[in-house]
Design a protein around this motif. Structure first.
Motif, PDB file in Angstrom:
ATOM      1  N   THR A  73      79.826  44.128   2.537  1.00  0.00           N
ATOM      2  CA  THR A  73      80.152  43.867   3.940  1.00  0.00           C
ATOM      3  C   THR A  73      80.969  42.587   4.012  1.00  0.00           C
ATOM      4  O   THR A  73      80.608  41.572   3.414  1.00  0.00           O
ATOM      5  CB  THR A  73      78.862  43.701   4.769  1.00  0.00           C
ATOM      6  OG1 THR A  73      78.100  44.903   4.646  1.00  0.00           O
ATOM      7  CG2 THR A  73      79.182  43.442   6.231  1.00  0.00           C
ATOM      8  N   ARG A  74      82.096  42.673   4.716  1.00  0.00           N
ATOM      9  CA  ARG A  74      82.988  41.516   4.826  1.00  0.00           C
ATOM     10  C   ARG A  74      83.671  41.548   6.180  1.00  0.00           C
ATOM     11  O   ARG A  74      83.598  42.540   6.903  1.00  0.00           O
ATOM     12  CB  ARG A  74      83.993  41.525   3.681  1.00  0.00           C
ATOM     13  CG  ARG A  74      84.729  42.855   3.561  1.00  0.00           C
ATOM     14  CD  ARG A  74      85.560  42.926   2.336  1.00  0.00           C
ATOM     15  NE  ARG A  74      86.969  42.894   2.717  1.00  0.00           N
ATOM     16  CZ  ARG A  74      87.950  43.217   1.914  1.00  0.00           C
ATOM     17  NH1 ARG A  74      87.704  43.561   0.677  1.00  0.00           N
ATOM     18  NH2 ARG A  74      89.178  43.152   2.330  1.00  0.00           N
ATOM     19  N   PRO A  75      84.377  40.448   6.553  1.00  0.00           N
ATOM     20  CA  PRO A  75      85.093  40.463   7.833  1.00  0.00           C
ATOM     21  C   PRO A  75      86.035  41.652   7.908  1.00  0.00           C
ATOM     22  O   PRO A  75      86.573  42.106   6.894  1.00  0.00           O
ATOM     23  CB  PRO A  75      85.854  39.136   7.827  1.00  0.00           C
ATOM     24  CG  PRO A  75      85.048  38.249   6.926  1.00  0.00           C
ATOM     25  CD  PRO A  75      84.489  39.163   5.869  1.00  0.00           C
ATOM     26  N   GLY A  76      86.264  42.137   9.117  1.00  0.00           N
ATOM     27  CA  GLY A  76      87.058  43.348   9.322  1.00  0.00           C
ATOM     28  C   GLY A  76      88.551  43.157   9.198  1.00  0.00           C
ATOM     29  O   GLY A  76      89.292  43.522  10.121  1.00  0.00           O
ATOM     30  N   VAL A  77      88.977  42.585   8.092  1.00  0.00           N
ATOM     31  CA  VAL A  77      90.392  42.354   7.817  1.00  0.00           C
ATOM     32  C   VAL A  77      90.629  42.676   6.356  1.00  0.00           C
ATOM     33  O   VAL A  77      89.837  42.282   5.496  1.00  0.00           O
ATOM     34  CB  VAL A  77      90.791  40.882   8.066  1.00  0.00           C
ATOM     35  CG1 VAL A  77      92.287  40.680   7.840  1.00  0.00           C
ATOM     36  CG2 VAL A  77      90.391  40.434   9.447  1.00  0.00           C
TER      37      VAL A  77
ATOM     38  N   THR B 161      83.004  43.670  11.222  1.00  0.00           N
ATOM     39  CA  THR B 161      82.922  43.706   9.761  1.00  0.00           C
ATOM     40  C   THR B 161      83.233  45.112   9.273  1.00  0.00           C
ATOM     41  O   THR B 161      83.202  46.075  10.041  1.00  0.00           O
ATOM     42  CB  THR B 161      81.508  43.306   9.268  1.00  0.00           C
ATOM     43  OG1 THR B 161      80.558  44.221   9.805  1.00  0.00           O
ATOM     44  CG2 THR B 161      81.161  41.877   9.658  1.00  0.00           C
ATOM     45  N   ILE B 162      83.547  45.203   7.990  1.00  0.00           N
ATOM     46  CA  ILE B 162      83.753  46.483   7.332  1.00  0.00           C
ATOM     47  C   ILE B 162      82.957  46.474   6.034  1.00  0.00           C
ATOM     48  O   ILE B 162      82.633  45.416   5.500  1.00  0.00           O
ATOM     49  CB  ILE B 162      85.247  46.774   7.040  1.00  0.00           C
ATOM     50  CG1 ILE B 162      85.869  45.641   6.218  1.00  0.00           C
ATOM     51  CG2 ILE B 162      86.005  47.007   8.324  1.00  0.00           C
ATOM     52  CD1 ILE B 162      87.303  45.888   5.799  1.00  0.00           C
ATOM     53  N   VAL B 163      82.660  47.652   5.545  1.00  0.00           N
ATOM     54  CA  VAL B 163      81.993  47.787   4.255  1.00  0.00           C
ATOM     55  C   VAL B 163      82.986  48.449   3.309  1.00  0.00           C
ATOM     56  O   VAL B 163      83.432  49.574   3.546  1.00  0.00           O
ATOM     57  CB  VAL B 163      80.705  48.628   4.359  1.00  0.00           C
ATOM     58  CG1 VAL B 163      80.072  48.782   2.983  1.00  0.00           C
ATOM     59  CG2 VAL B 163      79.736  47.999   5.350  1.00  0.00           C
ATOM     60  N   LEU B 164      83.396  47.703   2.279  1.00  0.00           N
ATOM     61  CA  LEU B 164      84.308  48.221   1.263  1.00  0.00           C
ATOM     62  C   LEU B 164      83.637  48.104  -0.091  1.00  0.00           C
ATOM     63  O   LEU B 164      83.190  47.017  -0.468  1.00  0.00           O
ATOM     64  CB  LEU B 164      85.619  47.434   1.241  1.00  0.00           C
ATOM     65  CG  LEU B 164      86.643  47.769   2.306  1.00  0.00           C
ATOM     66  CD1 LEU B 164      87.848  46.865   2.187  1.00  0.00           C
ATOM     67  CD2 LEU B 164      87.080  49.216   2.235  1.00  0.00           C
TER      68      LEU B 164
ATOM     69  N   ALA C 189      93.514  57.427   1.231  1.00  0.00           N
ATOM     70  CA  ALA C 189      94.165  58.200   2.289  1.00  0.00           C
ATOM     71  C   ALA C 189      93.583  57.886   3.650  1.00  0.00           C
ATOM     72  O   ALA C 189      94.165  58.212   4.669  1.00  0.00           O
ATOM     73  CB  ALA C 189      94.036  59.685   2.012  1.00  0.00           C
ATOM     74  N   THR C 190      92.440  57.227   3.693  1.00  0.00           N
ATOM     75  CA  THR C 190      91.808  56.932   4.968  1.00  0.00           C
ATOM     76  C   THR C 190      92.220  55.558   5.471  1.00  0.00           C
ATOM     77  O   THR C 190      92.337  54.616   4.710  1.00  0.00           O
ATOM     78  CB  THR C 190      90.273  56.982   4.860  1.00  0.00           C
ATOM     79  OG1 THR C 190      89.856  56.017   3.909  1.00  0.00           O
ATOM     80  CG2 THR C 190      89.794  58.354   4.451  1.00  0.00           C
ATOM     81  N   VAL C 191      92.451  55.490   6.748  1.00  0.00           N
ATOM     82  CA  VAL C 191      92.765  54.222   7.408  1.00  0.00           C
ATOM     83  C   VAL C 191      91.491  53.737   8.067  1.00  0.00           C
ATOM     84  O   VAL C 191      90.878  54.475   8.836  1.00  0.00           O
ATOM     85  CB  VAL C 191      93.873  54.419   8.456  1.00  0.00           C
ATOM     86  CG1 VAL C 191      94.144  53.128   9.214  1.00  0.00           C
ATOM     87  CG2 VAL C 191      95.133  54.960   7.802  1.00  0.00           C
ATOM     88  N   PRO C 192      91.060  52.523   7.750  1.00  0.00           N
ATOM     89  CA  PRO C 192      89.811  52.056   8.372  1.00  0.00           C
ATOM     90  C   PRO C 192      89.999  51.870   9.874  1.00  0.00           C
ATOM     91  O   PRO C 192      91.056  51.450  10.337  1.00  0.00           O
ATOM     92  CB  PRO C 192      89.544  50.719   7.678  1.00  0.00           C
ATOM     93  CG  PRO C 192      90.856  50.270   7.159  1.00  0.00           C
ATOM     94  CD  PRO C 192      91.647  51.517   6.896  1.00  0.00           C
ATOM     95  N   VAL C 193      88.972  52.202  10.615  1.00  0.00           N
ATOM     96  CA  VAL C 193      89.012  51.972  12.057  1.00  0.00           C
ATOM     97  C   VAL C 193      88.228  50.715  12.367  1.00  0.00           C
ATOM     98  O   VAL C 193      87.381  50.276  11.584  1.00  0.00           O
ATOM     99  CB  VAL C 193      88.455  53.172  12.859  1.00  0.00           C
ATOM    100  CG1 VAL C 193      89.359  54.374  12.706  1.00  0.00           C
ATOM    101  CG2 VAL C 193      87.042  53.474  12.468  1.00  0.00           C
ATOM    102  N   ASN C 194      88.535  50.135  13.526  1.00  0.00           N
ATOM    103  CA  ASN C 194      87.870  48.919  13.984  1.00  0.00           C
ATOM    104  C   ASN C 194      88.023  47.767  12.989  1.00  0.00           C
ATOM    105  O   ASN C 194      87.131  46.939  12.839  1.00  0.00           O
ATOM    106  CB  ASN C 194      86.395  49.183  14.294  1.00  0.00           C
ATOM    107  CG  ASN C 194      86.238  50.263  15.327  1.00  0.00           C
ATOM    108  OD1 ASN C 194      86.967  50.290  16.320  1.00  0.00           O
ATOM    109  ND2 ASN C 194      85.330  51.185  15.099  1.00  0.00           N
ATOM    110  N   ALA C 195      89.163  47.743  12.289  1.00  0.00           N
ATOM    111  CA  ALA C 195      89.481  46.681  11.340  1.00  0.00           C
ATOM    112  C   ALA C 195      90.984  46.427  11.401  1.00  0.00           C
ATOM    113  O   ALA C 195      91.749  47.290  11.832  1.00  0.00           O
ATOM    114  CB  ALA C 195      89.068  47.075   9.930  1.00  0.00           C
ATOM    115  N   PHE C 196      91.382  45.241  10.967  1.00  0.00           N
ATOM    116  CA  PHE C 196      92.787  44.876  10.936  1.00  0.00           C
ATOM    117  C   PHE C 196      93.299  45.049   9.510  1.00  0.00           C
ATOM    118  O   PHE C 196      92.689  44.550   8.564  1.00  0.00           O
ATOM    119  CB  PHE C 196      92.962  43.420  11.380  1.00  0.00           C
ATOM    120  CG  PHE C 196      92.548  43.182  12.800  1.00  0.00           C
ATOM    121  CD1 PHE C 196      93.416  43.431  13.849  1.00  0.00           C
ATOM    122  CD2 PHE C 196      91.266  42.723  13.089  1.00  0.00           C
ATOM    123  CE1 PHE C 196      93.029  43.221  15.168  1.00  0.00           C
ATOM    124  CE2 PHE C 196      90.870  42.499  14.400  1.00  0.00           C
ATOM    125  CZ  PHE C 196      91.749  42.756  15.445  1.00  0.00           C
ATOM    126  N   CYS C 197      94.408  45.765   9.354  1.00  0.00           N
ATOM    127  CA  CYS C 197      94.971  46.048   8.034  1.00  0.00           C
ATOM    128  C   CYS C 197      96.354  45.401   7.946  1.00  0.00           C
ATOM    129  O   CYS C 197      97.250  45.759   8.715  1.00  0.00           O
ATOM    130  CB  CYS C 197      95.065  47.554   7.824  1.00  0.00           C
ATOM    131  SG  CYS C 197      95.662  48.006   6.197  1.00  0.00           S
TER     132      CYS C 197
END
Length: 170
Positions: free
Chosen positions: A31-35, A24-27, A45-53
């Protein structure tokens, strides 16, 4: 094409969440699935880690048939810094885990789904998405080389997604 993009994203998001519910990611405090889809998020400017973009990078349309066939390329980028408890020395293992999750989600049968229109369902309206008359279908993921970027290990995979353009779609 937006309906097909939305449909592919929702399908991939749901499949990845089923494969690994802990990713999961927090945006913006949620909190939601890591996509995520890059074009649907605030510029950062930041690229999330441990998530699919997801990023849509290519489009061609064959307009010779009764229904135009759109072919789109979806880049799926992901990265990991490793686990801090392991000093990041497990980056390769964690990236391989993300590779396996993506293979499971993209290659699972069927590799098609009914195209949905999410316009009415957007913004928390409570309305259900509407099924359209055609399907969205896709091939297997093609994986690029793992790239070391400082302490981070990154990869980009691409998936070719197809859909027919129905009357009224742009």
């Amino acid at each position: 094409m937006q309906n097909a993009r939305d449909t592919f994203y929702v399908t991939l998001r749901d499949r990845l969440a089923a494969v690994n519910p802990a990713r999961t990611i927090v945006l913006r405090g949620v909190t939601r699935p890591g996509v995520l889809v890059e074009e649907n998020e605030l510029a950062s400017a930041t690229v999330p880690v441990n998530a699919f973009c997801l990023r849509w990078t290519g489009l061609s349309v064959d307009a010779l048939a009764a229904l135009p066939l759109a072919t789109m390329t979806c880049e799926i980028s992901y990265a990991t810094d490793g686990d801090s408890g392991n000093g990041g020395m497990d980056r390769g293992r964690l990236l391989s885990g993300m590779d396996a999750e993506l293979v499971s989600a993209v290659s699972a049968a069927p590799q098609n789904v009914t195209k949905m229109n999410y316009v009415g369902a957007a913004g928390g309206s409570g309305l259900a998405p509407v099924a359209m008359g055609t399907n969205v279908f896709w091939g297997d993921a093609a994986f690029g080389a793992a790239v070391v970027n400082g302490e981070r290990l990154e990869r980009v995979a691409t998936v070719v997604v197809f859909c027919y353009q129905e009357a009224g779609e742009l």
